[in-house]
Design an enzyme around this catalytic site. Structure first.
Site, PDB file in Angstrom:
ATOM      1  N   GLY A  26      -5.430   6.580  -7.970  1.00  0.00           N
ATOM      2  CA  GLY A  26      -5.938   7.786  -7.313  1.00  0.00           C
ATOM      3  C   GLY A  26      -5.987   8.893  -8.346  1.00  0.00           C
ATOM      4  O   GLY A  26      -5.589   8.685  -9.507  1.00  0.00           O
ATOM      5  N   SER A  27      -6.428  10.058  -7.921  1.00  0.00           N
ATOM      6  CA  SER A  27      -6.600  11.155  -8.886  1.00  0.00           C
ATOM      7  C   SER A  27      -5.286  11.523  -9.569  1.00  0.00           C
ATOM      8  O   SER A  27      -5.267  11.881 -10.747  1.00  0.00           O
ATOM      9  CB  SER A  27      -7.197  12.366  -8.186  1.00  0.00           C
ATOM     10  OG  SER A  27      -6.423  12.674  -7.039  1.00  0.00           O
ATOM     11  N   GLU A  29      -3.033   9.722 -10.624  1.00  0.00           N
ATOM     12  CA  GLU A  29      -2.582   8.725 -11.609  1.00  0.00           C
ATOM     13  C   GLU A  29      -3.520   8.632 -12.805  1.00  0.00           C
ATOM     14  O   GLU A  29      -3.160   8.076 -13.843  1.00  0.00           O
ATOM     15  CB  GLU A  29      -2.507   7.319 -10.987  1.00  0.00           C
ATOM     16  CG  GLU A  29      -1.448   7.159  -9.923  1.00  0.00           C
ATOM     17  CD  GLU A  29      -1.833   7.843  -8.641  1.00  0.00           C
ATOM     18  OE1 GLU A  29      -1.088   8.746  -8.216  1.00  0.00           O
ATOM     19  OE2 GLU A  29      -2.890   7.525  -8.078  1.00  0.00           O
ATOM     20  N   GLU A  48      -2.107  -1.024  -1.167  1.00  0.00           N
ATOM     21  CA  GLU A  48      -0.885  -0.968  -1.958  1.00  0.00           C
ATOM     22  C   GLU A  48       0.169  -2.012  -1.569  1.00  0.00           C
ATOM     23  O   GLU A  48       0.967  -2.426  -2.414  1.00  0.00           O
ATOM     24  CB  GLU A  48      -0.279   0.436  -1.903  1.00  0.00           C
ATOM     25  CG  GLU A  48      -1.035   1.474  -2.725  1.00  0.00           C
ATOM     26  CD  GLU A  48      -2.249   2.083  -2.010  1.00  0.00           C
ATOM     27  OE1 GLU A  48      -2.607   1.599  -0.923  1.00  0.00           O
ATOM     28  OE2 GLU A  48      -2.820   3.041  -2.548  1.00  0.00           O
ATOM     29  N   HIS A  71      -0.584   5.232  -5.778  1.00  0.00           N
ATOM     30  CA  HIS A  71      -1.048   6.585  -5.500  1.00  0.00           C
ATOM     31  C   HIS A  71       0.089   7.342  -4.807  1.00  0.00           C
ATOM     32  O   HIS A  71       0.883   6.739  -4.084  1.00  0.00           O
ATOM     33  CB  HIS A  71      -2.293   6.491  -4.604  1.00  0.00           C
ATOM     34  CG  HIS A  71      -3.076   7.759  -4.530  1.00  0.00           C
ATOM     35  ND1 HIS A  71      -3.106   8.685  -5.537  1.00  0.00           N
ATOM     36  CD2 HIS A  71      -3.880   8.260  -3.548  1.00  0.00           C
ATOM     37  CE1 HIS A  71      -3.886   9.693  -5.194  1.00  0.00           C
ATOM     38  NE2 HIS A  71      -4.369   9.457  -3.993  1.00  0.00           N
ATOM     39  N   HIS A 278      19.939 -14.559  12.618  1.00  0.00           N
ATOM     40  CA  HIS A 278      18.734 -13.979  13.227  1.00  0.00           C
ATOM     41  C   HIS A 278      18.943 -13.723  14.710  1.00  0.00           C
ATOM     42  O   HIS A 278      18.290 -12.893  15.303  1.00  0.00           O
ATOM     43  CB  HIS A 278      17.534 -14.925  13.002  1.00  0.00           C
ATOM     44  CG  HIS A 278      16.211 -14.373  13.457  1.00  0.00           C
ATOM     45  ND1 HIS A 278      15.079 -15.140  13.542  1.00  0.00           N
ATOM     46  CD2 HIS A 278      15.826 -13.138  13.845  1.00  0.00           C
ATOM     47  CE1 HIS A 278      14.061 -14.406  13.969  1.00  0.00           C
ATOM     48  NE2 HIS A 278      14.496 -13.182  14.163  1.00  0.00           N
ATOM     49  N   GLY A 395      11.457 -11.429   5.899  1.00  0.00           N
ATOM     50  CA  GLY A 395      10.828 -11.726   7.187  1.00  0.00           C
ATOM     51  C   GLY A 395       9.610 -10.852   7.448  1.00  0.00           C
ATOM     52  O   GLY A 395       9.033 -10.905   8.522  1.00  0.00           O
TER      53      GLY A 395
HETATM   54  C1  LIG Z   1       5.062  -7.087   9.186  1.00  0.00           C
HETATM   55  C2  LIG Z   1       5.482  -7.935  10.339  1.00  0.00           C
HETATM   56  N1  LIG Z   1       5.005  -7.679  11.564  1.00  0.00           N
HETATM   57  C3  LIG Z   1       5.361  -8.466  12.601  1.00  0.00           C
HETATM   58  C4  LIG Z   1       6.239  -9.501  12.437  1.00  0.00           C
HETATM   59  C5  LIG Z   1       6.684 -10.340  13.611  1.00  0.00           C
HETATM   60  N2  LIG Z   1       6.248 -11.727  13.522  1.00  0.00           N
HETATM   61  C6  LIG Z   1       7.084 -12.720  13.151  1.00  0.00           C
HETATM   62  S1  LIG Z   1       6.388 -14.218  13.179  1.00  0.00           S
HETATM   63  C7  LIG Z   1       4.912 -13.584  13.667  1.00  0.00           C
HETATM   64  C8  LIG Z   1       3.740 -14.483  13.922  1.00  0.00           C
HETATM   65  C9  LIG Z   1       3.142 -15.044  12.664  1.00  0.00           C
HETATM   66  O1  LIG Z   1       1.939 -15.681  13.004  1.00  0.00           O
HETATM   67  P1  LIG Z   1       1.240 -16.738  12.082  1.00  0.00           P
HETATM   68  O2  LIG Z   1       1.251 -16.304  10.684  1.00  0.00           O
HETATM   69  O3  LIG Z   1      -0.074 -17.049  12.693  1.00  0.00           O
HETATM   70  O4  LIG Z   1       2.170 -17.984  12.129  1.00  0.00           O
HETATM   71  P2  LIG Z   1       2.578 -18.896  13.369  1.00  0.00           P
HETATM   72  O5  LIG Z   1       3.730 -18.231  14.011  1.00  0.00           O
HETATM   73  O6  LIG Z   1       1.391 -18.998  14.270  1.00  0.00           O
HETATM   74  O7  LIG Z   1       2.954 -20.172  12.726  1.00  0.00           O
HETATM   75  C10 LIG Z   1       4.986 -12.204  13.824  1.00  0.00           C
HETATM   76  C11 LIG Z   1       3.862 -11.329  14.238  1.00  0.00           C
HETATM   77  C12 LIG Z   1       6.752  -9.695  11.132  1.00  0.00           C
HETATM   78  N3  LIG Z   1       7.635 -10.661  10.869  1.00  0.00           N
HETATM   79  N4  LIG Z   1       6.347  -8.933  10.098  1.00  0.00           N
END
Ligand SMILES: Cc1ncc(C[n+]2csc(CCOP(=O)(O)OP(=O)(O)O)c2C)c(N)n1
Length: 519
Positions: A26-27, A29, A48, A71, A278, A395
């Site tokens: 961006g500007s 940088e 990003e 940026h 988890h 995750g």
């Molecule tokens: C940034 C983010 N947003 C939401 C989630 C919640 N989440 C965990 S698993 C998942 C589904 C992933 O779907 P896909 O990649 O199609 O794989 P599938 O479960 O169908 O195998 C989501 C939305 C996350 N882990 N990270």
């Protein structure tokens, strides 16, 4: 002798080997890149979060820090999810961002970052906007040394746009060690515990791979006839997953972990937390009568472990110390049952994994972000060699696709396979453009199940039948790929799969294989 801040910084970056800059400019940088040196390259990401995840893959695959340039405020904001992931991955990144000119800051100008150093906290190890332009090189140097110290991670430096042309004295690079060698007396005690255990098991985590301790771990497991479990949600591969001592992947659930480890009297956790959970759970963290020893590179993980003797150490050095003791004659543990072969009658996720395992080129690297396919991958697509598997420790989706591009950039001699869920791929789909522009031979395998399946399955844990917002119809991944310069093929039947994979693995271009799987 005086030089410009820019000259001093580029000299330092060269000394650190940070000559690949991942960015989106961006500007605020632009002056950093005046007279851009010929021995540096700029890798452009079109958003990003993609930029940081590419840098993360690159840094992990090289085992050294990478440099990112973002940026000011908004670019850092877009990047935050990937910075969080880099922090959890313990990936050393020096993240720089532009800032408005110092003389303008009192007027809260356009594009200025009000609390630049706070914006990426708490997911950077150190964050700084130097008080004077002349202090920028020292800030970049400290950011690099800090990023590389154990546990590694991202650091952040905000640089006002007018700093680059100011004068400063050159700053030579120093040697700064970041390796922690564990307490010899405690390591000797751990070795004695291991030698006297009746049935020890090893639980291994990503720091084993990061510290290059694959051969030491293999020797330790064989010496002690110890079953090897992968720690919950582990982001790297550490042990050959068809070895007779390989026991499997621990779930991120307290009671189920205890059930997996039942019968052992000593649990040795190597390079992982005790434990990553988890879902809620209560009761003991260990089977009855078992004791625990943890070797970890992370003092915080040592401090928060609920049980056991914790030793902070580099894993390679620590496991070598454990190898100092002999072992009594022990019976080999029972072999974990293997999944049975699948016939080509249904195009399911397990069948896809089985064919990937059969057809993947030797030494190929899998970068995975397909949450619902994890079980199928564990059962049918074993990792057999060191440094051939990467996923994110956070995750957070949006990592895998661009990380695969970064890994491919770092390891041009290897085939990189990005194994992505359809939902996951959409968080960072612009990464395909970077793969095409960089002419990287990445094979993007999209597991298209038309949904956020992992989330649907997880809903049952909370007693939900059909959560809203989990269906993903109408996505055309081949069109998304072709629009960005990546060749693409769609597979809807078992009979088409092998040819598509062979074609993708046989070219030197990026290819996307969209596999429409049945439930
Ligand atoms: C940034 C983010 N947003 C939401 C989630 C919640 N989440 C965990 S698993 C998942 C589904 C992933 O779907 P896909 O990649 O199609 O794989 P599938 O479960 O169908 O195998 C989501 C939305 C996350 N882990 N990270």
């Amino acid at each position: 002798m005086n030089v410009s801040v820019r000259e001093a910084v580029f000299a330092l970056l060269r000394d650190f080997g940070l000559t690949t800059i991942f960015g989106n400019p961006g500007s605020t940088e632009l002056p950093m890149f005046r007279d851009f040196p010929a021995d540096f390259r700029y890798v452009l990401g079109l958003q990003e979060s993609v930029v940081v995840a590419m840098a993360d893959g690159f840094a992990q695959a090289r085992g050294r820090a990478a440099l990112v340039n973002l940026h000011s405020a908004i670019g850092v904001g877009h990047a935050l999810g990937s910075i969080f992931t880099a922090y959890r991955n313990e990936t050393p990144l020096v993240v720089t961002a532009g800032q408005q000119a110092r003389s303008l800051l009192p007027f809260e100008p356009f594009l200025y970052s009000e609390q630049a150093t706070n914006l990426p906290r708490p997911y950077v190890k150190w964050s700084c906007e130097p008080a004077r332009a002349a202090d920028v090189p020292a800030a970049i140097a400290r950011a690099y040394y800090t990023a590389m110290q154990s546990p590694r991670g991202p650091t952040f430096v905000s640089v006002p746009v007018d700093d680059w042309e100011r004068a400063c004295t050159p700053l030579p690079a120093r040697e700064v060690s970041g390796t922690i060698s564990g307490d010899p007396a405690l390591l000797a005690r751990a070795a004695t515990l291991l030698a006297s255990a009746r049935r020890p098991v090893l639980v291994v985590g990503a720091a084993v791979a990061r510290d290059g301790a694959w051969p030491e771990l293999l020797a330790l497991a064989e010496r002690h006839q110890a079953a090897v479990w992968v720690s919950p949600l582990c982001a790297r591969n550490n042990f050959p997953e068809r070895h007779r001592l390989f026991a499997g992947f621990l779930p991120a659930d307290r009671a189920r972990i205890v059930a997996c480890l039942a019968g052992s009297d000593l649990v040795v956790v190597l390079g992982a937390p005790v434990f990553t959970y988890h879902v809620e759970g209560d009761g003991p963290h260990l089977p009855e009568g078992a004791t625990l020893v943890q070797l970890t590179q992370d003092p915080a993980a040592a401090a928060r472990a609920p049980v056991g003797l914790a030793i902070v150490t580099d894993l390679k050095l620590g496991i070598r110390a454990l190898l100092a003791s002999g072992a009594p004659a022990r019976a080999a543990p029972a072999v974990a049952p293997r999944a049975s072969p699948l016939a080509p009658d249904r195009l399911t996720e397990p069948y896809l994994m089985q064919q990937l395992a059969a057809l993947r080129p030797a030494g190929s690297i899998v970068v995975e972000e397909a949450p619902g396919s994890r079980g199928a991958m564990h059962a049918y697509l074993p990792m057999l060699e060191p440094d051939t598997f990467y996923t994110c420790a956070s995750g957070g989706l949006g990592y895998g696709l661009p990380a695969a591009v970064g890994v491919a950039l770092a390891r041009p001699e290897r085939r990189v396979i990005a194994l992505l869920g359809d939902g996951s791929a959409m968080y960072a789909i612009q990464g395909l453009w970077s793969a095409a522009e960089l002419a990287l031979p990445v094979t993007f395998v999209i597991v298209n199940n038309g949904s956020y399946r992992a989330l649907n399955e997880f809903a049952a844990h909370f007693g939900l039948a059909t959560p809203p917002g989990t269906l993903l119809p109408h996505l055309d991944f081949c069109a998304l790929a072709r629009a960005q310069g990546v060749e693409a093929v769609r597979v809807t039947r078992c009979a088409e799969l092998d040819a598509a994979l062979r074609m993708a693995f046989g070219t030197t271009r990026a290819v996307l294989v969209e596999v429409c799987v049945e439930e």
